[in-house]
Motif scaffolding. Structure first.
Motif, PDB file in Angstrom:
ATOM      1  N   HIS A  58       6.823  -2.719  -8.460  1.00  0.00           N
ATOM      2  CA  HIS A  58       7.201  -1.516  -7.738  1.00  0.00           C
ATOM      3  C   HIS A  58       8.055  -1.883  -6.531  1.00  0.00           C
ATOM      4  CE1 HIS A  58       3.495  -0.504  -9.916  1.00  0.00           C
ATOM      5  NE2 HIS A  58       4.003   0.704 -10.015  1.00  0.00           N
ATOM      6  N   PRO A  59       8.989  -1.018  -6.153  1.00  0.00           N
ATOM      7  CA  PRO A  59       9.778  -1.274  -4.950  1.00  0.00           C
ATOM      8  C   PRO A  59       8.899  -1.236  -3.706  1.00  0.00           C
ATOM      9  CG  PRO A  59      10.194   0.940  -5.783  1.00  0.00           C
ATOM     10  CD  PRO A  59       9.393   0.237  -6.817  1.00  0.00           C
ATOM     11  N   MET A  60       9.125  -2.169  -2.809  1.00  0.00           N
ATOM     12  CA  MET A  60       8.312  -2.253  -1.602  1.00  0.00           C
ATOM     13  C   MET A  60       9.157  -1.976  -0.372  1.00  0.00           C
ATOM     14  SD  MET A  60       5.837  -5.574  -2.106  1.00  0.00           S
ATOM     15  CE  MET A  60       7.247  -6.680  -2.335  1.00  0.00           C
ATOM     16  N   GLU A  61       8.530  -1.369   0.611  1.00  0.00           N
ATOM     17  CA  GLU A  61       9.118  -1.223   1.923  1.00  0.00           C
ATOM     18  C   GLU A  61       8.481  -2.269   2.829  1.00  0.00           C
ATOM     19  OE1 GLU A  61       8.722   2.696   3.392  1.00  0.00           O
ATOM     20  OE2 GLU A  61       9.807   3.644   1.742  1.00  0.00           O
ATOM     21  N   GLY A  62       9.307  -3.097   3.440  1.00  0.00           N
ATOM     22  CA  GLY A  62       8.772  -4.143   4.290  1.00  0.00           C
ATOM     23  C   GLY A  62       8.458  -5.403   3.507  1.00  0.00           C
ATOM     24  N   ARG A  63       7.851  -6.351   4.187  1.00  0.00           N
ATOM     25  CA  ARG A  63       7.563  -7.653   3.602  1.00  0.00           C
ATOM     26  C   ARG A  63       6.258  -7.638   2.828  1.00  0.00           C
ATOM     27  NH1 ARG A  63       9.436 -11.820   8.472  1.00  0.00           N
ATOM     28  NH2 ARG A  63      11.640 -11.251   8.417  1.00  0.00           N
ATOM     29  N   LEU A  64       6.141  -8.627   1.936  1.00  0.00           N
ATOM     30  CA  LEU A  64       4.984  -8.675   1.051  1.00  0.00           C
ATOM     31  C   LEU A  64       3.689  -8.718   1.842  1.00  0.00           C
ATOM     32  CD1 LEU A  64       3.661  -9.003  -1.743  1.00  0.00           C
ATOM     33  CD2 LEU A  64       4.055 -11.468  -1.528  1.00  0.00           C
ATOM     34  N   TRP A  65       3.613  -9.555   2.867  1.00  0.00           N
ATOM     35  CA  TRP A  65       2.358  -9.706   3.590  1.00  0.00           C
ATOM     36  C   TRP A  65       2.027  -8.473   4.421  1.00  0.00           C
ATOM     37  CZ3 TRP A  65      -1.632 -12.796   3.031  1.00  0.00           C
ATOM     38  CH2 TRP A  65      -1.460 -13.957   2.253  1.00  0.00           C
ATOM     39  N   ASP A  66       3.029  -7.723   4.819  1.00  0.00           N
ATOM     40  CA  ASP A  66       2.738  -6.440   5.464  1.00  0.00           C
ATOM     41  C   ASP A  66       2.086  -5.491   4.479  1.00  0.00           C
ATOM     42  OD1 ASP A  66       3.747  -7.236   7.897  1.00  0.00           O
ATOM     43  OD2 ASP A  66       5.758  -6.470   7.498  1.00  0.00           O
ATOM     44  N   ASN A  67       2.563  -5.488   3.235  1.00  0.00           N
ATOM     45  CA  ASN A  67       1.974  -4.622   2.212  1.00  0.00           C
ATOM     46  C   ASN A  67       0.595  -5.101   1.787  1.00  0.00           C
ATOM     47  OD1 ASN A  67       4.125  -2.507   1.047  1.00  0.00           O
ATOM     48  ND2 ASN A  67       5.224  -4.365   1.653  1.00  0.00           N
ATOM     49  N   LEU A  68       0.350  -6.402   1.908  1.00  0.00           N
ATOM     50  CA  LEU A  68      -0.944  -6.953   1.516  1.00  0.00           C
ATOM     51  C   LEU A  68      -1.982  -6.903   2.628  1.00  0.00           C
ATOM     52  CD1 LEU A  68       0.003 -10.183  -0.497  1.00  0.00           C
ATOM     53  CD2 LEU A  68      -1.002  -8.081  -1.401  1.00  0.00           C
ATOM     54  N   PHE A  69      -1.562  -6.560   3.829  1.00  0.00           N
ATOM     55  CA  PHE A  69      -2.460  -6.667   4.985  1.00  0.00           C
ATOM     56  C   PHE A  69      -3.728  -5.839   4.807  1.00  0.00           C
ATOM     57  CE2 PHE A  69      -3.996  -5.345   9.162  1.00  0.00           C
ATOM     58  CZ  PHE A  69      -4.132  -6.573   9.801  1.00  0.00           C
ATOM     59  N   ALA A  70      -3.578  -4.548   4.538  1.00  0.00           N
ATOM     60  CA  ALA A  70      -4.755  -3.681   4.394  1.00  0.00           C
ATOM     61  C   ALA A  70      -5.562  -4.025   3.139  1.00  0.00           C
ATOM     62  CB  ALA A  70      -4.333  -2.216   4.391  1.00  0.00           C
ATOM     63  N   PRO A  71      -4.937  -4.203   1.960  1.00  0.00           N
ATOM     64  CA  PRO A  71      -5.740  -4.595   0.790  1.00  0.00           C
ATOM     65  C   PRO A  71      -6.465  -5.925   0.978  1.00  0.00           C
ATOM     66  CG  PRO A  71      -3.595  -3.803   0.090  1.00  0.00           C
ATOM     67  CD  PRO A  71      -3.543  -3.920   1.578  1.00  0.00           C
ATOM     68  N   LEU A  72      -5.807  -6.887   1.642  1.00  0.00           N
ATOM     69  CA  LEU A  72      -6.461  -8.175   1.862  1.00  0.00           C
ATOM     70  C   LEU A  72      -7.638  -8.032   2.819  1.00  0.00           C
ATOM     71  CD1 LEU A  72      -6.417 -11.168   1.213  1.00  0.00           C
ATOM     72  CD2 LEU A  72      -4.827 -11.511   3.098  1.00  0.00           C
ATOM     73  N   THR A  73      -7.502  -7.155   3.797  1.00  0.00           N
ATOM     74  CA  THR A  73      -8.629  -6.885   4.695  1.00  0.00           C
ATOM     75  C   THR A  73      -9.805  -6.306   3.924  1.00  0.00           C
ATOM     76  OG1 THR A  73      -7.099  -6.463   6.531  1.00  0.00           O
ATOM     77  CG2 THR A  73      -9.351  -5.640   6.760  1.00  0.00           C
ATOM     78  N   ALA A  74      -9.517  -5.333   3.060  1.00  0.00           N
ATOM     79  CA  ALA A  74     -10.585  -4.728   2.245  1.00  0.00           C
ATOM     80  C   ALA A  74     -11.205  -5.760   1.312  1.00  0.00           C
ATOM     81  CB  ALA A  74     -10.024  -3.554   1.455  1.00  0.00           C
ATOM     82  N   GLY A  75     -10.372  -6.576   0.671  1.00  0.00           N
ATOM     83  CA  GLY A  75     -10.885  -7.594  -0.228  1.00  0.00           C
ATOM     84  C   GLY A  75     -11.736  -8.626   0.497  1.00  0.00           C
ATOM     85  N   THR A  76     -11.315  -8.996   1.708  1.00  0.00           N
ATOM     86  CA  THR A  76     -12.077  -9.968   2.493  1.00  0.00           C
ATOM     87  C   THR A  76     -13.441  -9.414   2.866  1.00  0.00           C
ATOM     88  OG1 THR A  76     -10.032 -10.915   3.383  1.00  0.00           O
ATOM     89  CG2 THR A  76     -12.072 -11.332   4.601  1.00  0.00           C
ATOM     90  N   CYS A  77     -13.467  -8.168   3.331  1.00  0.00           N
ATOM     91  CA  CYS A  77     -14.751  -7.569   3.714  1.00  0.00           C
ATOM     92  C   CYS A  77     -15.655  -7.385   2.497  1.00  0.00           C
ATOM     93  CB  CYS A  77     -14.503  -6.229   4.412  1.00  0.00           C
ATOM     94  SG  CYS A  77     -13.689  -6.396   6.022  1.00  0.00           S
ATOM     95  N   GLY A  78     -15.075  -7.022   1.369  1.00  0.00           N
ATOM     96  CA  GLY A  78     -15.869  -6.910   0.154  1.00  0.00           C
ATOM     97  C   GLY A  78     -16.441  -8.242  -0.270  1.00  0.00           C
ATOM     98  N   ALA A  79     -15.619  -9.292  -0.212  1.00  0.00           N
ATOM     99  CA  ALA A  79     -16.070 -10.621  -0.620  1.00  0.00           C
ATOM    100  C   ALA A  79     -17.140 -11.162   0.325  1.00  0.00           C
ATOM    101  CB  ALA A  79     -14.877 -11.579  -0.668  1.00  0.00           C
ATOM    102  N   VAL A  80     -16.930 -11.001   1.630  1.00  0.00           N
ATOM    103  CA  VAL A  80     -17.902 -11.507   2.603  1.00  0.00           C
ATOM    104  C   VAL A  80     -19.231 -10.776   2.463  1.00  0.00           C
ATOM    105  CG1 VAL A  80     -18.420 -11.648   5.066  1.00  0.00           C
ATOM    106  CG2 VAL A  80     -16.170 -12.307   4.237  1.00  0.00           C
ATOM    107  N   THR A  81     -19.175  -9.467   2.260  1.00  0.00           N
ATOM    108  CA  THR A  81     -20.414  -8.707   2.097  1.00  0.00           C
ATOM    109  C   THR A  81     -21.185  -9.170   0.868  1.00  0.00           C
ATOM    110  OG1 THR A  81     -19.379  -6.785   3.145  1.00  0.00           O
ATOM    111  CG2 THR A  81     -21.384  -6.390   1.873  1.00  0.00           C
ATOM    112  N   THR A  82     -20.489  -9.347  -0.243  1.00  0.00           N
ATOM    113  CA  THR A  82     -21.158  -9.818  -1.454  1.00  0.00           C
ATOM    114  C   THR A  82     -21.725 -11.216  -1.251  1.00  0.00           C
ATOM    115  OG1 THR A  82     -19.673  -8.516  -2.845  1.00  0.00           O
ATOM    116  CG2 THR A  82     -20.852 -10.306  -3.914  1.00  0.00           C
TER     117      THR A  82
END
Length: 428
Positions: free
Chosen positions: A189-213
């Motif tokens: 999909h076309p992205m606005e901004g850089r890859l890591w900017d787009n990954l910031f929120a999903p990576l935060t959610a994934g990190t919190c999910g992983a740490v909780t588990t």
């Protein structure tokens, strides 16, 4: 000339300022923790019910807990109760699972309780499916419904991405898997901004999910196979043979998928299709043994603890039976995912290769066979690589996996997937 080249170069995507990313931290963290708790809660409840159904209950009845009779009774009964849920629950426990991929649609909240119940009963009853697809769908539905009401100004497209990332992080116990899956999805999909900017929120959610588990359930994917050192030429040859061979076997199930699905659909009612699927799964369980039941994660650990404990023919038989059980369970209407059963199939195949040719290191055999099987079944390159590498925890295997993925991917790309359109045709 240099100036002309600079003018013709595509502009570099601008980075988002920190103040634009900070507001996403709290909702992403909340979604991550909540998604993990949903996953752990469903898994724990299903495990407790499984312990009763396959332990004290048959013992009290004087029936062997893994006898052929009890396998048939439990799997047909599971088909009946799940069929009742699919028939009577609002929304019929979600759409036909054969039409779904790892990316879940946003379901109405009224559908989610039925889906949770159907998935929990399936996990406890023995069909060869995992929890990933239903849990992702439940978390996506809950996150979207609550997020749109509590934070209406937030883009609605954000919540499904956060929920998927959080659940994948929770499932694998690490945010790396979530980042890889989301980056693969963003590539199309076309992205606005850089890859890591787009990954910031999903990576935060994934990190919190992983740490909780990790804090709550202490998961591990390392099978504890004999350690693997530096790869040699023989290891490279084994990887280049085993991964494509596993992919070919997996593609056999993929090509059979629409036909088996059509056969079950001729019964036209969940109170017929699911018990019929349960009966077939009972027969397969009787043929392959109790290790070929359930989602397969605990059973994979049993195989890995005894890599020389079965003959090559027995390993091959368990792999074929488990793959057939995955095919039946995914087409008759049980709500579940396909990653964990595919891992069992790949593990059995890898240990079969080790039994046939003892020079094949068990870690190499398992990792490359799991890689090839997952590429065929999921068509998720990053998930396949990550899962295969996580199972053996040997850095030396990673280079072999990257090389082995190339011929295996050539065998599966552009071909039908283990997913159907509403009209029953295979997705490509």
């Amino acid at each position: 000339m240099a100036q002309d080249s600079a003018q013709q170069a595509p502009p570099t995507a601008s980075a988002a300022p920190a103040r634009a990313l900070l507001p996403f931290i709290l909702p992403a963290a909340v979604v991550g923790v909540a998604a993990s708790l949903v996953f752990v809660g469903l898994s724990t409840a299903a495990e407790q019910l499984q312990h009763v159904l396959w332990g004290p209950l048959p013992d009290a009845l004087g029936v062997g807990r893994y006898s052929v009779l009890w396998m048939f009774v439990m799997l047909i009964a599971t088909g009946l109760v799940v069929g009742l849920v699919v028939w009577k629950a609002p929304g019929h426990a979600g759409p036909d699972p054969a039409t779904l991929s790892l990316t879940a649609p946003v379901l109405r909240p009224v559908v989610l309780p039925g889906l949770v119940l159907a998935a929990g009963l399936m996990l406890a009853g023995g069909p060869s499916l995992g929890p990933e697809n239903p849990v992702i769908a439940v978390n996506v539905g809950l996150a979207t419904w609550l997020g749109m009401r509590l934070m209406p100004r937030t883009p609605g497209t954000l919540w499904p991405v956060l929920a998927e990332s959080a659940t994948i992080g929770a499932l694998f116990g690490t945010p790396v898997a979530a980042a890889l899956v989301i980056s693969e999805a963003l590539a199309g999909h076309p992205m606005e901004g850089r890859l890591w900017d787009n990954l910031f929120a999903p990576l935060t959610a994934g990190t919190c999910g992983a740490v909780t588990t990790t804090l709550v359930a202490h998961p591990t994917f390392d099978l504890g196979l004999p350690p693997f050192g530096h790869p040699h030429a023989g290891d490279l040859l084994a990887a280049l043979v085993i991964a494509p061979a596993a992919a070919v076997l997996g593609m056999g199930a993929v090509y059979a998928f629409p036909y088996v699905h059509a056969a079950f659909r001729t019964l036209r009612h969940p109170m017929l299709t699911l018990p019929a699927g349960g009966a077939v799964l009972g027969a397969l369980g009787a043929l392959g043994g109790h290790l070929t039941l359930f989602k397969g994660l605990s059973e994979v650990g049993e195989l890995a603890r005894h890599p020389d404990g079965w003959s090559a023919g027995r390993f091959a038989g368990m792999a074929v039976v488990k793959l057939a059980a995955l095919l039946v369970a995914a087409t008759c209407g049980f709500r579940g995912g396909r990653i964990f059963p595919a891992v069992f199939v790949g593990t059995a195949l890898g240990l079969c290769a080790h039994a046939v040719v003892p020079a094949v290191h068990p870690a190499v055999g398992v990792a490359t066979a799991v890689l090839g099987m997952l590429l065929a079944i999921t068509r998720q390159g990053w998930v396949s690589l990550f899962t295969a590498a996580a199972l053996v925890a040997s850095p030396g295997v990673l280079a072999l996996l990257c090389i082995a993925s190339l011929p295996a991917w050539l065998l599966v790309t552009g071909r039908p997937q283990m997913q159907l359109r509403p009209d029953g045709a295979a997705v490509r």
